[in-house]
Design a protein around this motif. Structure first.
Motif, mmCIF file in Angstrom:
data_model
loop_
_atom_site.group_PDB
_atom_site.id
_atom_site.type_symbol
_atom_site.label_atom_id
_atom_site.label_comp_id
_atom_site.label_asym_id
_atom_site.label_seq_id
_atom_site.Cartn_x
_atom_site.Cartn_y
_atom_site.Cartn_z
ATOM 1 N N ASP A 221 0.832 -1.209 0.000
ATOM 2 C CA ASP A 221 0.000 0.000 0.000
ATOM 3 C C ASP A 221 0.866 1.258 0.000
ATOM 4 O O ASP A 221 1.944 1.294 0.613
ATOM 5 C CB ASP A 221 -0.882 0.046 1.244
ATOM 6 C CG ASP A 221 -2.127 -0.795 1.116
ATOM 7 O OD1 ASP A 221 -2.168 -1.653 0.225
ATOM 8 O OD2 ASP A 221 -3.048 -0.600 1.930
ATOM 9 N N THR A 222 0.384 2.297 -0.658
ATOM 10 C CA THR A 222 0.998 3.622 -0.566
ATOM 11 C C THR A 222 -0.092 4.685 -0.690
ATOM 12 O O THR A 222 -1.187 4.424 -1.181
ATOM 13 C CB THR A 222 2.028 3.891 -1.688
ATOM 14 O OG1 THR A 222 1.350 4.005 -2.936
ATOM 15 C CG2 THR A 222 3.075 2.795 -1.762
ATOM 16 N N PHE A 223 0.241 5.894 -0.238
ATOM 17 C CA PHE A 223 -0.562 7.070 -0.555
ATOM 18 C C PHE A 223 0.394 8.227 -0.773
ATOM 19 O O PHE A 223 1.551 8.191 -0.345
ATOM 20 C CB PHE A 223 -1.586 7.387 0.549
ATOM 21 C CG PHE A 223 -0.981 7.742 1.874
ATOM 22 C CD1 PHE A 223 -0.633 9.053 2.181
ATOM 23 C CD2 PHE A 223 -0.762 6.769 2.839
ATOM 24 C CE1 PHE A 223 -0.077 9.386 3.410
ATOM 25 C CE2 PHE A 223 -0.209 7.085 4.069
ATOM 26 C CZ PHE A 223 0.131 8.401 4.353
ATOM 27 N N VAL B 120 -3.815 13.929 -5.268
ATOM 28 C CA VAL B 120 -3.849 12.906 -4.226
ATOM 29 C C VAL B 120 -3.890 11.537 -4.892
ATOM 30 O O VAL B 120 -4.594 11.355 -5.890
ATOM 31 C CB VAL B 120 -5.103 13.062 -3.326
ATOM 32 C CG1 VAL B 120 -5.081 12.054 -2.181
ATOM 33 C CG2 VAL B 120 -5.216 14.476 -2.786
ATOM 34 N N SER B 121 -3.146 10.579 -4.336
ATOM 35 C CA SER B 121 -3.226 9.211 -4.858
ATOM 36 C C SER B 121 -3.229 8.211 -3.721
ATOM 37 O O SER B 121 -2.689 8.467 -2.635
ATOM 38 C CB SER B 121 -2.057 8.913 -5.803
ATOM 39 O OG SER B 121 -0.830 8.871 -5.101
ATOM 40 N N ILE B 122 -3.834 7.059 -3.975
ATOM 41 C CA ILE B 122 -3.776 5.911 -3.070
ATOM 42 C C ILE B 122 -3.639 4.679 -3.963
ATOM 43 O O ILE B 122 -4.318 4.563 -4.986
ATOM 44 C CB ILE B 122 -5.013 5.832 -2.163
ATOM 45 C CG1 ILE B 122 -4.822 4.754 -1.083
ATOM 46 C CG2 ILE B 122 -6.293 5.625 -2.948
ATOM 47 C CD1 ILE B 122 -5.819 4.863 0.063
ATOM 48 N N PHE C 282 -10.479 7.933 1.013
ATOM 49 C CA PHE C 282 -9.995 6.922 0.084
ATOM 50 C C PHE C 282 -9.392 5.784 0.907
ATOM 51 O O PHE C 282 -8.657 6.041 1.872
ATOM 52 C CB PHE C 282 -8.927 7.506 -0.842
ATOM 53 C CG PHE C 282 -9.372 8.713 -1.614
ATOM 54 C CD1 PHE C 282 -9.964 8.577 -2.852
ATOM 55 C CD2 PHE C 282 -9.213 9.990 -1.089
ATOM 56 C CE1 PHE C 282 -10.384 9.691 -3.580
ATOM 57 C CE2 PHE C 282 -9.630 11.111 -1.790
ATOM 58 C CZ PHE C 282 -10.214 10.960 -3.044
ATOM 59 N N VAL C 283 -9.673 4.552 0.522
ATOM 60 C CA VAL C 283 -9.184 3.403 1.280
ATOM 61 C C VAL C 283 -8.606 2.359 0.333
ATOM 62 O O VAL C 283 -8.883 2.359 -0.868
ATOM 63 C CB VAL C 283 -10.309 2.744 2.127
ATOM 64 C CG1 VAL C 283 -10.873 3.714 3.135
ATOM 65 C CG2 VAL C 283 -11.417 2.200 1.218
ATOM 66 N N VAL D 63 -6.111 8.210 -8.580
ATOM 67 C CA VAL D 63 -5.335 9.451 -8.620
ATOM 68 C C VAL D 63 -6.310 10.581 -8.897
ATOM 69 O O VAL D 63 -7.033 10.553 -9.908
ATOM 70 C CB VAL D 63 -4.243 9.409 -9.708
ATOM 71 C CG1 VAL D 63 -3.335 10.629 -9.577
ATOM 72 C CG2 VAL D 63 -3.420 8.128 -9.624
ATOM 73 N N MET D 64 -6.354 11.561 -7.998
ATOM 74 C CA MET D 64 -7.304 12.669 -8.139
ATOM 75 C C MET D 64 -6.547 13.989 -8.208
ATOM 76 O O MET D 64 -5.541 14.184 -7.510
ATOM 77 C CB MET D 64 -8.286 12.704 -6.963
ATOM 78 C CG MET D 64 -9.354 13.783 -7.117
ATOM 79 S SD MET D 64 -10.694 13.673 -5.892
ATOM 80 C CE MET D 64 -9.889 14.387 -4.461
ATOM 81 N N ARG D 65 -7.041 14.879 -9.047
ATOM 82 C CA ARG D 65 -6.496 16.236 -9.138
ATOM 83 C C ARG D 65 -7.622 17.233 -8.917
ATOM 84 O O ARG D 65 -8.655 17.167 -9.588
ATOM 85 C CB ARG D 65 -5.844 16.488 -10.499
ATOM 86 C CG ARG D 65 -5.211 17.874 -10.628
ATOM 87 C CD ARG D 65 -4.676 18.122 -12.028
ATOM 88 N NE ARG D 65 -3.992 19.406 -12.116
ATOM 89 C CZ ARG D 65 -4.602 20.577 -12.339
ATOM 90 N NH1 ARG D 65 -5.929 20.611 -12.497
ATOM 91 N NH2 ARG D 65 -3.911 21.698 -12.404
ATOM 92 N N VAL D 66 -7.419 18.146 -7.969
ATOM 93 C CA VAL D 66 -8.396 19.199 -7.680
ATOM 94 C C VAL D 66 -7.832 20.523 -8.168
ATOM 95 O O VAL D 66 -6.740 20.934 -7.750
ATOM 96 C CB VAL D 66 -8.707 19.289 -6.173
ATOM 97 C CG1 VAL D 66 -9.800 20.334 -5.923
ATOM 98 C CG2 VAL D 66 -9.122 17.939 -5.610
ATOM 99 N N ASP D 67 -8.539 21.179 -9.064
ATOM 100 C CA ASP D 67 -8.147 22.508 -9.534
ATOM 101 C C ASP D 67 -8.566 23.525 -8.478
ATOM 102 O O ASP D 67 -9.761 23.669 -8.183
ATOM 103 C CB ASP D 67 -8.811 22.817 -10.884
ATOM 104 C CG ASP D 67 -8.277 24.090 -11.517
ATOM 105 O OD1 ASP D 67 -8.309 25.142 -10.848
ATOM 106 O OD2 ASP D 67 -7.843 24.035 -12.680
#
Length: 410
Positions: free
Chosen positions: A199-201, A212-214, A332-333, A270-274
């Motif tokens: 696992d990583t984040f 953000v990534s998990i 996120f899990v 993987v999420m990107r927030v503007d």
């Protein structure tokens, strides 16, 4: 009220000392300025369940770990005044026959590194207490700067030995597990299995976006850790090249497919927030759905499911809109929170019960919940990332000595 905190003198003394003596230099300077009979720093251990008092006394406390002249005394955190200080991010003053004990948080941008403890001959006045709290904040920066040059702090935080796989996996995690900002607060945590599960984040913040990534690599131990290294290293490299989310994930997938063995893959999001348009996009590579707490209700955020990273070279990933509203808490899990011997844990209920907590406490509490559900023996890593989204324009955050007082857990 008389101020006895001299930041310039403190920093000059730290710079004159060797990195391994940075905390001792701060302690000595504070003792000189405040008249304290004892000054000590207690660092949070990697389990999240204890603090470790670092020192170089001639005689180590009973049960302390010893390495040369260094010793590390592990102290239980649950139910203690130290836990209160970390949760509330407020100083505590305790009087006794031996003097007055002052305990202040050592925190930077909401990331709680530990506590600073002083024993004074007399209770501090308001200005002196503010100075001690400021010294705790300054100590956070001292530790962040000096841990680059020494293993002392890392050694102190390891209350249980690391395997090679755990060592590799640890290097993949961000250097700070919590970040407070004007538009959001984010925190992550990893409860490792008895055999490391890959696992990583990760997260990164720039002027325009939060990413953000998990991720969860298939397998266990060194193989899983190396597979995770491939993906995380590639995602970071592509991100730092300034590529968009679609190119980042496509190239990372190709890297894993090229350099891994048949049947090896990594699930992830993987999420990107503007931060200007306040819109979010997410890639879902075969990973468990996120959970969202909105208006007291917890629900899964259903996403289209693409192939895990590494299954097939040349795979492109759909950029899906992720709905965010001010006040949302998104978690996120990895599947270690939901499967195998953790399956009895109701993650949604556990999340709902943490509504009043700061994200750094939420991830700890969810980690504790999965340990309770498994009897303390995880068969797979369990990772969690909690994002509190406030929205609005980019702005400075409300901060006092390293933390936002309005965000602290009650």
């Amino acid at each position: 009220m008389t101020s006895y905190f001299d930041l310039r003198a403190l920093l000059e003394r730290v710079e004159a000392a060797a990195p391994i003596d940075a905390v001792t230099a701060v302690a000595d300077e504070l003792a000189t300025l405040s008249g304290a009979t004892e000054v000590s720093f207690l660092i949070a251990d990697f389990s999240g369940h204890a603090l470790v008092r670092l020192g170089t006394a001639t005689r180590a406390p009973d049960g302390a770990r010893v390495q040369g002249v260094e010793h590390a005394e592990t102290l239980r955190l649950e139910g203690t005044v130290h836990e209160e200080v970390l949760r509330t991010q407020q100083a505590v003053v305790q009087r006794s026959d031996d003097g007055t004990c002052v305990i202040v948080p050592v925190t930077d941008r909401g990331d709680a590194l530990g506590v600073l403890e002083l024993v004074l001959p007399e209770p501090p006045d308001e200005q002196q207490l503010a100075d001690i709290a400021a010294a705790g904040h300054a100590l956070a920066y001292v530790i962040i700067a000096n841990r680059r040059h020494t293993d002392l702090f890392e050694w102190g935080q390891r209350t249980t030995p690391f395997s090679l796989a755990a060592e590799i996996q640890r290097r993949l995690l961000p250097s700070a597990f919590t970040c407070e900002a004007g538009q959001f607060t984010l925190a992550g945590w990893l409860e490792p299995a008895a055999t490391v599960g890959g696992d990583t984040f990760d997260y990164a913040l720039d002027r325009d976006s939060l990413q953000v990534s998990i991720t969860d690599a298939v397998g266990h131990e060194v193989g899983a850790a190396l597979l995770a290294t491939l993906l995380v290293g590639s995602l970071r490299n592509e991100r730092r090249r300034g590529l968009g989310l679609d190119d980042q994930t496509r190239n990372a997938n190709d890297a894993v497919a090229t350099h891994s063995a048949a049947g090896e893959f990594v699930t992830g999001q993987v999420m990107r927030v503007d931060l200007h348009t306040l819109e979010a996009q997410i890639v879902n590579a075969g990973h468990p759905f996120p959970l969202r707490l909105r208006d007291g209700r917890v629900e899964e955020v259903e996403l289209a499911i693409d192939l895990p990273f590494g299954v097939e070279a040349g795979t492109g990933y759909r950029l899906q809109r992720f709905p965010l509203e001010p006040g949302d808490r998104v978690v996120f899990v990895t599947d270690g929170m939901q499967e195998r011997n953790a399956a009895s844990l109701d993650v949604a209920a556990a999340l709902a019960a943490t509504a009043s907590m700061h994200p750094r406490e939420v991830v700890h509490e969810l980690g504790q919940a999965v340990l309770r559900a498994t009897g303390g023996v995880l068969r797979d890593d369990a990772s969690v990332v909690c994002l509190d989204w406030y929205g609005g324009p980019p702005r400075e955050r409300d901060s006092r000595t390293g933390a936002s007082p309005r965000l602290a857990s009650r």
